[in-house]
Design a protein around this motif. Structure first.
Motif, PDB file in Angstrom:
ATOM      1  N   ILE A  52       4.744   8.250  -0.124  1.00 35.41           N
ATOM      2  CA  ILE A  52       4.048   9.353  -0.799  1.00 35.41           C
ATOM      3  C   ILE A  52       4.998   9.902  -1.856  1.00 35.41           C
ATOM      4  O   ILE A  52       5.681  10.919  -1.649  1.00 35.41           O
ATOM      5  N   PRO A  53       5.106   9.225  -3.001  1.00 40.34           N
ATOM      6  CA  PRO A  53       6.036   9.684  -4.038  1.00 40.34           C
ATOM      7  C   PRO A  53       5.737  11.103  -4.508  1.00 40.34           C
ATOM      8  O   PRO A  53       6.632  11.866  -4.845  1.00 40.34           O
ATOM      9  N   SER A  54       4.451  11.456  -4.545  1.00 36.16           N
ATOM     10  CA  SER A  54       3.994  12.830  -4.768  1.00 36.16           C
ATOM     11  C   SER A  54       2.585  12.894  -4.219  1.00 36.16           C
ATOM     12  O   SER A  54       1.921  11.867  -4.029  1.00 36.16           O
ATOM     13  N   LEU A  55       2.097  14.088  -3.939  1.00 38.01           N
ATOM     14  CA  LEU A  55       0.721  14.213  -3.451  1.00 38.01           C
ATOM     15  C   LEU A  55      -0.255  13.618  -4.440  1.00 38.01           C
ATOM     16  O   LEU A  55      -1.195  12.890  -4.076  1.00 38.01           O
ATOM     17  N   GLU A  56      -0.036  13.925  -5.728  1.00 38.44           N
ATOM     18  CA  GLU A  56      -0.956  13.463  -6.757  1.00 38.44           C
ATOM     19  C   GLU A  56      -0.958  11.942  -6.860  1.00 38.44           C
ATOM     20  O   GLU A  56      -2.015  11.308  -6.968  1.00 38.44           O
ATOM     21  N   GLN A  57       0.229  11.335  -6.833  1.00 39.28           N
ATOM     22  CA  GLN A  57       0.293   9.881  -6.944  1.00 39.28           C
ATOM     23  C   GLN A  57      -0.345   9.211  -5.733  1.00 39.28           C
ATOM     24  O   GLN A  57      -0.985   8.157  -5.862  1.00 39.28           O
ATOM     25  N   PHE A  58      -0.191   9.801  -4.556  1.00 34.95           N
ATOM     26  CA  PHE A  58      -0.811   9.242  -3.356  1.00 34.95           C
ATOM     27  C   PHE A  58      -2.330   9.307  -3.478  1.00 34.95           C
ATOM     28  O   PHE A  58      -3.031   8.340  -3.144  1.00 34.95           O
ATOM     29  N   ALA A  59      -2.864  10.419  -3.973  1.00 35.13           N
ATOM     30  CA  ALA A  59      -4.311  10.530  -4.188  1.00 35.13           C
ATOM     31  C   ALA A  59      -4.780   9.509  -5.214  1.00 35.13           C
ATOM     32  O   ALA A  59      -5.849   8.885  -5.056  1.00 35.13           O
ATOM     33  N   ILE A  60      -4.001   9.312  -6.270  1.00 37.92           N
ATOM     34  CA  ILE A  60      -4.335   8.301  -7.286  1.00 37.92           C
ATOM     35  C   ILE A  60      -4.338   6.909  -6.670  1.00 37.92           C
ATOM     36  O   ILE A  60      -5.233   6.090  -6.932  1.00 37.92           O
ATOM     37  N   ASP A  61      -3.336   6.607  -5.834  1.00 31.01           N
ATOM     38  CA  ASP A  61      -3.268   5.293  -5.181  1.00 31.01           C
ATOM     39  C   ASP A  61      -4.507   5.032  -4.324  1.00 31.01           C
ATOM     40  O   ASP A  61      -5.046   3.913  -4.306  1.00 31.01           O
ATOM     41  N   ILE A  62      -4.957   6.065  -3.616  1.00 33.97           N
ATOM     42  CA  ILE A  62      -6.150   5.909  -2.775  1.00 33.97           C
ATOM     43  C   ILE A  62      -7.379   5.637  -3.636  1.00 33.97           C
ATOM     44  O   ILE A  62      -8.171   4.724  -3.366  1.00 33.97           O
ATOM     45  N   CYS A  63      -7.553   6.422  -4.700  1.00 35.10           N
ATOM     46  CA  CYS A  63      -8.690   6.200  -5.604  1.00 35.10           C
ATOM     47  C   CYS A  63      -8.654   4.796  -6.191  1.00 35.10           C
ATOM     48  O   CYS A  63      -9.675   4.090  -6.219  1.00 35.10           O
ATOM     49  N   ASN A  64      -7.486   4.385  -6.668  1.00 41.43           N
ATOM     50  CA  ASN A  64      -7.372   3.047  -7.273  1.00 41.43           C
ATOM     51  C   ASN A  64      -7.719   1.957  -6.270  1.00 41.43           C
ATOM     52  O   ASN A  64      -8.368   0.959  -6.624  1.00 41.43           O
ATOM     53  N   HIS A  65      -7.291   2.134  -5.023  1.00 42.02           N
ATOM     54  CA  HIS A  65      -7.556   1.103  -4.017  1.00 42.02           C
ATOM     55  C   HIS A  65      -9.055   0.922  -3.813  1.00 42.02           C
ATOM     56  O   HIS A  65      -9.554  -0.220  -3.807  1.00 42.02           O
ATOM     57  N   PHE A  66      -9.792   2.006  -3.645  1.00 40.81           N
ATOM     58  CA  PHE A  66     -11.231   1.873  -3.399  1.00 40.81           C
ATOM     59  C   PHE A  66     -11.964   1.335  -4.624  1.00 40.81           C
ATOM     60  O   PHE A  66     -12.906   0.550  -4.494  1.00 40.81           O
ATOM     61  N   MET A  67     -11.533   1.743  -5.819  1.00 39.86           N
ATOM     62  CA  MET A  67     -12.192   1.257  -7.031  1.00 39.86           C
ATOM     63  C   MET A  67     -11.945  -0.235  -7.257  1.00 39.86           C
ATOM     64  O   MET A  67     -12.815  -0.957  -7.725  1.00 39.86           O
ATOM     65  N   THR A  68     -10.757  -0.717  -6.936  1.00 42.58           N
ATOM     66  CA  THR A  68     -10.420  -2.114  -7.215  1.00 42.58           C
ATOM     67  C   THR A  68     -10.787  -3.060  -6.070  1.00 42.58           C
ATOM     68  O   THR A  68     -10.876  -4.267  -6.276  1.00 42.58           O
ATOM     69  N   THR A  69     -11.014  -2.508  -4.875  1.00 38.19           N
ATOM     70  CA  THR A  69     -11.274  -3.351  -3.703  1.00 38.19           C
ATOM     71  C   THR A  69     -12.756  -3.485  -3.401  1.00 38.19           C
ATOM     72  O   THR A  69     -13.208  -4.550  -2.959  1.00 38.19           O
TER      73      THR A  69
ATOM     74  N   PHE B 164      -1.462  12.855   9.217  1.00 36.11           N
ATOM     75  CA  PHE B 164      -0.331  12.040   9.668  1.00 36.11           C
ATOM     76  C   PHE B 164       0.952  12.570   9.055  1.00 36.11           C
ATOM     77  O   PHE B 164       0.945  13.300   8.058  1.00 36.11           O
ATOM     78  N   LEU B 165       2.052  12.191   9.662  1.00 34.46           N
ATOM     79  CA  LEU B 165       3.384  12.526   9.166  1.00 34.46           C
ATOM     80  C   LEU B 165       4.106  11.222   8.845  1.00 34.46           C
ATOM     81  O   LEU B 165       4.138  10.308   9.672  1.00 34.46           O
ATOM     82  N   ARG B 166       4.667  11.144   7.630  1.00 27.47           N
ATOM     83  CA  ARG B 166       5.435   9.961   7.246  1.00 27.47           C
ATOM     84  C   ARG B 166       6.915  10.319   7.239  1.00 27.47           C
ATOM     85  O   ARG B 166       7.331  11.265   6.577  1.00 27.47           O
ATOM     86  N   LEU B 167       7.677   9.533   7.978  1.00 26.24           N
ATOM     87  CA  LEU B 167       9.120   9.723   8.074  1.00 26.24           C
ATOM     88  C   LEU B 167       9.828   8.655   7.248  1.00 26.24           C
ATOM     89  O   LEU B 167       9.581   7.459   7.424  1.00 26.24           O
ATOM     90  N   HIS B 168      10.682   9.104   6.336  1.00 25.72           N
ATOM     91  CA  HIS B 168      11.464   8.184   5.501  1.00 25.72           C
ATOM     92  C   HIS B 168      12.943   8.423   5.805  1.00 25.72           C
ATOM     93  O   HIS B 168      13.408   9.563   5.830  1.00 25.72           O
ATOM     94  N   ARG B 169      13.666   7.345   6.044  1.00 28.19           N
ATOM     95  CA  ARG B 169      15.081   7.450   6.406  1.00 28.19           C
ATOM     96  C   ARG B 169      15.957   6.853   5.311  1.00 28.19           C
ATOM     97  O   ARG B 169      15.674   5.758   4.809  1.00 28.19           O
ATOM     98  N   GLU B 170      16.979   7.588   4.951  1.00 24.47           N
ATOM     99  CA  GLU B 170      18.028   7.081   4.066  1.00 24.47           C
ATOM    100  C   GLU B 170      19.349   7.263   4.794  1.00 24.47           C
ATOM    101  O   GLU B 170      19.988   8.317   4.695  1.00 24.47           O
TER     102      GLU B 170
END
Length: 263
Positions: free
Chosen positions: A64-81, A8-14
């Motif tokens: 997606i603040p960074s690739l690494e943080q996005f991967a961490i967010d995904i891991c945390n979601h599955f572990m906590t949910t 997917f592509l995420r578009l952020h507008r400022e």
């Protein structure tokens, strides 16, 4: 099991200025029970469609603040949910979009895809264990046209390769490193400010005015690894693979030409 190739592509507008981040995500899970394999009982199985939708929702909510943080967010979601998840591993790679510039002026909403290596990361965690973060770059094609050789290698009756003291060194690099157990790193800062990609290029090429001699692919790989370790303190472990691309000089005598390593 899990879901591969969530693109997917995420578009952020400022205001009028736009920012894009296109990624491909693979998420793999291991459950506390193998009943879906052994008994055909799917009561604990998280469908791949659900996994895909979770990734998309996290991208929408958190960005997606960074690739690494996005991967961490995904891991945390599955572990906590999901209490049945005992292990999760997420791989994220980025499409190399760069903002277009015209006469040095950055365009507000136009981009170009530049194939100068693909940034990727992995995050993995076992329940009650540390979250480990990896990062890397792949499909980075490198070449130098001299200052490379291969001599003094093992020879026997099956050896036909001649020794060379001046050859083209070319290859496609895969490089992956570990940040160790998760720490509160600014991963984008490490990537851009510590310039890991630039460290790799420096070690491969040597000084711009004279280069540096490479006696083998292996020595060049080790130079890349050692240079990154010496420059980027957050990197704990690093591996690099440089897949050879061979170029042989054509004999053009039958064409009436002298070919001094030009073709």
């Amino acid at each position: 099991y899990g879901k591969n190739t969530i693109k997917f592509l995420r578009l952020h507008r400022e205001g009028k200025k736009h920012f894009v981040k296109e990624v491909e995500v693979c998420t793999h899970l291991r459950l506390t029970s193998a009943q879906e394999y052994l008994e055909g009982n799917n009561s604990l199985v998280i469908p791949t469609d659900t996994i895909k939708n979770i990734v998309l929702v996290l991208a929408k909510k958190n960005g997606i603040p960074s690739l690494e943080q996005f991967a961490i967010d995904i891991c945390n979601h599955f572990m906590t949910t999901f209490c049945q998840v005992m292990y999760v591993k997420t791989y994220v790679q980025e499409v190399p979009w760069q903002r277009l510039h015209e006469n040095g002026v950055p365009h507000i909403h136009s981009f170009i895809c530049v194939p100068d290596g693909i940034r990727f990361c992995e995050a993995e965690q076992c329940r009650n264990g540390p979250l480990i973060v990896f990062a890397g770059i792949k499909d980075l094609k490198l070449m130098k046209t001299t200052q490379s050789g291969f001599e003094g290698f093992c020879k026997n009756e099956h050896t036909t390769l001649p020794e060379r003291h001046d050859r083209i060194l070319c290859g496609e690099l895969f490089c992956k490193w570990s940040y160790g157990e998760r720490k509160d790193f600014d991963f984008d800062c490490i990537w851009y400010m510590n310039k890991i990609r630039e460290c790799i290029l420096e070690a491969f090429a040597g000084p711009p005015d004279c280069g540096e001699y490479s006696p083998s692919y292996q020595k060049t790989v080790n130079c890349i690894q050692m240079h990154v370790l010496s420059k980027v303190s957050q990197v704990q472990v690093i591996e690099a693979v440089l897949n050879n691309t061979f170029y042989n000089v054509l004999d053009m005598k039958n064409l009436g030409l002298t070919n001094d390593k030009e073709v």
